[in-house]
Scaffold this motif. Structure first.
Motif, PDB file in Angstrom:
ATOM      1  N   ARG A   2      40.311  32.984  33.820  1.00  0.00           N
ATOM      2  CA  ARG A   2      40.735  33.782  34.938  1.00  0.00           C
ATOM      3  C   ARG A   2      41.509  34.963  34.642  1.00  0.00           C
ATOM      4  N   VAL A   3      40.881  35.386  33.768  1.00  0.00           N
ATOM      5  CA  VAL A   3      40.125  35.939  34.801  1.00  0.00           C
ATOM      6  C   VAL A   3      40.119  35.025  35.797  1.00  0.00           C
ATOM      7  N   LEU A   4      39.672  33.801  35.136  1.00  0.00           N
ATOM      8  CA  LEU A   4      39.519  32.777  36.142  1.00  0.00           C
ATOM      9  C   LEU A   4      40.677  32.931  37.044  1.00  0.00           C
ATOM     10  N   HIS A   5      39.784  34.262  37.130  1.00  0.00           N
ATOM     11  CA  HIS A   5      40.508  35.112  38.026  1.00  0.00           C
ATOM     12  C   HIS A   5      40.873  35.014  37.900  1.00  0.00           C
ATOM     13  N   LEU A   6      41.351  34.512  35.973  1.00  0.00           N
ATOM     14  CA  LEU A   6      42.304  34.926  35.421  1.00  0.00           C
ATOM     15  C   LEU A   6      42.933  35.294  36.640  1.00  0.00           C
ATOM     16  N   LEU A   7      42.044  35.589  37.588  1.00  0.00           N
ATOM     17  CA  LEU A   7      42.848  35.041  38.334  1.00  0.00           C
ATOM     18  C   LEU A   7      44.283  35.251  38.796  1.00  0.00           C
ATOM     19  N   THR A   8      45.263  34.699  38.900  1.00  0.00           N
ATOM     20  CA  THR A   8      46.551  35.149  38.406  1.00  0.00           C
ATOM     21  C   THR A   8      46.805  36.592  38.826  1.00  0.00           C
ATOM     22  N   ALA A   9      45.779  37.398  38.739  1.00  0.00           N
ATOM     23  CA  ALA A   9      45.941  38.806  39.104  1.00  0.00           C
ATOM     24  C   ALA A   9      46.302  38.961  40.575  1.00  0.00           C
ATOM     25  N   GLY A  10      45.634  38.235  41.450  1.00  0.00           N
ATOM     26  CA  GLY A  10      45.923  38.349  42.870  1.00  0.00           C
ATOM     27  C   GLY A  10      47.311  37.865  43.219  1.00  0.00           C
ATOM     28  N   LEU A  11      47.794  36.864  42.497  1.00  0.00           N
ATOM     29  CA  LEU A  11      49.126  36.346  42.767  1.00  0.00           C
ATOM     30  C   LEU A  11      50.200  37.345  42.372  1.00  0.00           C
ATOM     31  N   LEU A  12      49.926  38.171  41.382  1.00  0.00           N
ATOM     32  CA  LEU A  12      50.885  39.210  41.017  1.00  0.00           C
ATOM     33  C   LEU A  12      51.007  40.224  42.142  1.00  0.00           C
ATOM     34  N   VAL A  13      49.916  40.503  42.826  1.00  0.00           N
ATOM     35  CA  VAL A  13      49.962  41.413  43.970  1.00  0.00           C
ATOM     36  C   VAL A  13      50.898  40.873  45.042  1.00  0.00           C
ATOM     37  N   SER A  14      50.734  39.594  45.390  1.00  0.00           N
ATOM     38  CA  SER A  14      51.575  39.032  46.442  1.00  0.00           C
ATOM     39  C   SER A  14      53.032  38.944  46.000  1.00  0.00           C
ATOM     40  N   ALA A  15      53.261  38.746  44.691  1.00  0.00           N
ATOM     41  CA  ALA A  15      54.627  38.631  44.202  1.00  0.00           C
ATOM     42  C   ALA A  15      55.383  39.951  44.340  1.00  0.00           C
ATOM     43  N   TRP A  16      54.692  41.067  44.130  1.00  0.00           N
ATOM     44  CA  TRP A  16      55.364  42.362  44.198  1.00  0.00           C
ATOM     45  C   TRP A  16      55.240  42.985  45.569  1.00  0.00           C
ATOM     46  N   PRO A 248      38.751  49.154  45.916  1.00  0.00           N
ATOM     47  CA  PRO A 248      39.187  47.819  45.513  1.00  0.00           C
ATOM     48  C   PRO A 248      40.677  47.587  45.748  1.00  0.00           C
ATOM     49  N   ILE A 249      41.029  46.345  46.014  1.00  0.00           N
ATOM     50  CA  ILE A 249      42.438  45.962  46.149  1.00  0.00           C
ATOM     51  C   ILE A 249      43.127  46.086  44.792  1.00  0.00           C
ATOM     52  N   TYR A 250      42.471  45.592  43.765  1.00  0.00           N
ATOM     53  CA  TYR A 250      42.950  45.722  42.400  1.00  0.00           C
ATOM     54  C   TYR A 250      41.763  45.535  41.468  1.00  0.00           C
ATOM     55  N   THR A 251      41.942  45.915  40.223  1.00  0.00           N
ATOM     56  CA  THR A 251      40.881  45.787  39.226  1.00  0.00           C
ATOM     57  C   THR A 251      41.438  45.106  37.987  1.00  0.00           C
ATOM     58  N   LEU A 252      40.691  44.154  37.478  1.00  0.00           N
ATOM     59  CA  LEU A 252      41.069  43.414  36.283  1.00  0.00           C
ATOM     60  C   LEU A 252      40.136  43.804  35.147  1.00  0.00           C
ATOM     61  N   GLY A 253      40.699  44.366  34.078  1.00  0.00           N
ATOM     62  CA  GLY A 253      39.928  44.666  32.884  1.00  0.00           C
ATOM     63  C   GLY A 253      40.211  43.626  31.819  1.00  0.00           C
ATOM     64  N   ALA A 264      42.546  41.270  25.884  1.00  0.00           N
ATOM     65  CA  ALA A 264      42.712  42.673  26.284  1.00  0.00           C
ATOM     66  C   ALA A 264      42.872  42.812  27.799  1.00  0.00           C
ATOM     67  N   LEU A 265      43.763  42.014  28.382  1.00  0.00           N
ATOM     68  CA  LEU A 265      43.940  42.017  29.836  1.00  0.00           C
ATOM     69  C   LEU A 265      44.621  43.295  30.311  1.00  0.00           C
ATOM     70  N   LYS A 266      44.127  43.816  31.429  1.00  0.00           N
ATOM     71  CA  LYS A 266      44.779  44.931  32.108  1.00  0.00           C
ATOM     72  C   LYS A 266      44.593  44.755  33.610  1.00  0.00           C
ATOM     73  N   LEU A 267      45.699  44.603  34.334  1.00  0.00           N
ATOM     74  CA  LEU A 267      45.699  44.427  35.782  1.00  0.00           C
ATOM     75  C   LEU A 267      46.106  45.753  36.410  1.00  0.00           C
ATOM     76  N   ASP A 268      45.159  46.408  37.060  1.00  0.00           N
ATOM     77  CA  ASP A 268      45.372  47.768  37.544  1.00  0.00           C
ATOM     78  C   ASP A 268      45.511  47.768  39.065  1.00  0.00           C
ATOM     79  N   TYR A 269      46.687  48.207  39.547  1.00  0.00           N
ATOM     80  CA  TYR A 269      46.958  48.286  40.976  1.00  0.00           C
ATOM     81  C   TYR A 269      47.047  49.720  41.475  1.00  0.00           C
ATOM     82  N   GLY A 270      46.638  50.673  40.650  1.00  0.00           N
ATOM     83  CA  GLY A 270      46.654  52.055  41.073  1.00  0.00           C
ATOM     84  C   GLY A 270      48.003  52.701  40.867  1.00  0.00           C
TER      85      GLY A 270
END
Length: 301
Positions: A2-16, A248-253, A264-270
């Motif tokens: 997660r990616v699996l959805h990694l995943l994890t990425a969406g929760l960082l959005v809600s945290a901030w 997109p709401i966010y993009t995960l590379g 090589a994770l990169k969580l991009d929120y603009g």
């Protein structure tokens, strides 16, 4: 994972509380895009991975001035028994306007081996204050997925096909192996408040067989058993459901390895982006392999 959805990425959005979108929009996926059938010879590695988080340099408006944290993912299971993932993410983001904000998220998920059922539970502390836990189930119901949340509103159903995280990972790997440049799919991972099903659009690059020579990131992938494993650069964008062109709401590379491990994770929120540097990786090379290879023959109790 997660990616699996990694995943994890969406929760960082809600945290901030960030709602910014990446500066470059990807083409919006079709509302009911059909994903390819899963490949039975794909074996998702049982593993424990640790990623250290930091603020990416440059880009955006720099609404976040500093970032640090860690993600720990423990992924276990096989195609017969299903997959369990334990995730802990601790993130501290600092802004000159609002000061530091510390988020401590713990998540447990289980996905049936056939990708037809999904259970999830997430607890979050923000600046040591607990938020309401998210606890629920999702199951395939005909052509859609029905989600039930404990203590929440009545169950709701979304038209399919909808993929859960492990099954989505398998589809991504199969698409990459087949040389596909893109993959669209609806995905549900229980993140945020457990009420969101995302449209996703993945752009898949050409395969590589070794880490980039000009980087010191992801040392366990550069020097460990995965150093020679095929992998593909993936840019995975998450959208709110809808039709037409969307941002997109966010993009995960990430670099997607053939066994489902991600680097090589990169969580991009603009407005800002977070890098994830893998600092530890433990792989169980035997677990799950026999069951996954027997996938075509069915699973015996």
């Amino acid at each position: 994972m997660r990616v699996l959805h990694l995943l994890t990425a969406g929760l960082l959005v809600s945290a901030w509380g960030a709602q910014a979108a990446p500066a470059v929009s990807e083409p919006a996926p079709a509302a009911k895009a059909e994903a390819p059938a899963p490949a039975h010879d794909i074996v998702l590695a049982n593993h424990r991975a640790v990623y250290d988080l930091s603020l990416a340099e440059g880009g955006g408006t720099r609404s976040v001035e500093s970032a640090r944290g860690r993600i720990v993912i423990d992924f276990r299971g096989d195609a017969c028994r299903g997959y369990t993932m334990l995730t802990r993410q601790v993130t501290e983001l600092s802004s000159g306007e609002s000061g530091p904000r510390l988020s401590d998220m713990r998540s447990t998920t289980f996905e049936g081996g056939k990708g037809r059922e999904f259970r999830f539970k997430t607890t979050t502390l923000t600046n040591n204050q607990p938020a309401a836990p998210v606890d629920g189930t999702a199951s395939e119901q005909g052509d859609g997925v029905t989600v039930k949340l404990k203590g929440g509103p009545k169950p709701f159903t979304v038209e399919g096909p909808v993929l859960f995280p492990s099954e989505h990972m398998r589809h991504l790997i199969e698409a990459a192996r087949a040389g596909q440049a893109t993959l669209s799919a609806k995905v549900f991972d229980g993140s945020d408040d457990g009420k969101k099903i995302y449209d996703t659009f993945a752009v898949i690059g050409h395969a590589g067989t070794g880490p980039a020579a000009d980087t010191t990131r992801d040392k366990p992938l550069r020097e460990g058993p995965l150093a020679g494993m095929p992998h593909w650069p993936v840019r995975l964008s998450y959208y709110t459901p809808g039709v037409g062109e969307r941002t997109p709401i966010y993009t995960l590379g990430f670099d997607l390895y053939e066994n489902g491990v991600s680097g090589a994770l990169k969580l991009d929120y603009g407005e800002f982006a977070i890098l994830g540097d893998m600092t530890a990786l433990d792989i169980d090379t035997q677990a799950g392999r026999a069951a996954d290879k027997e996938g075509d023959k069915g699973c015996t109790p």
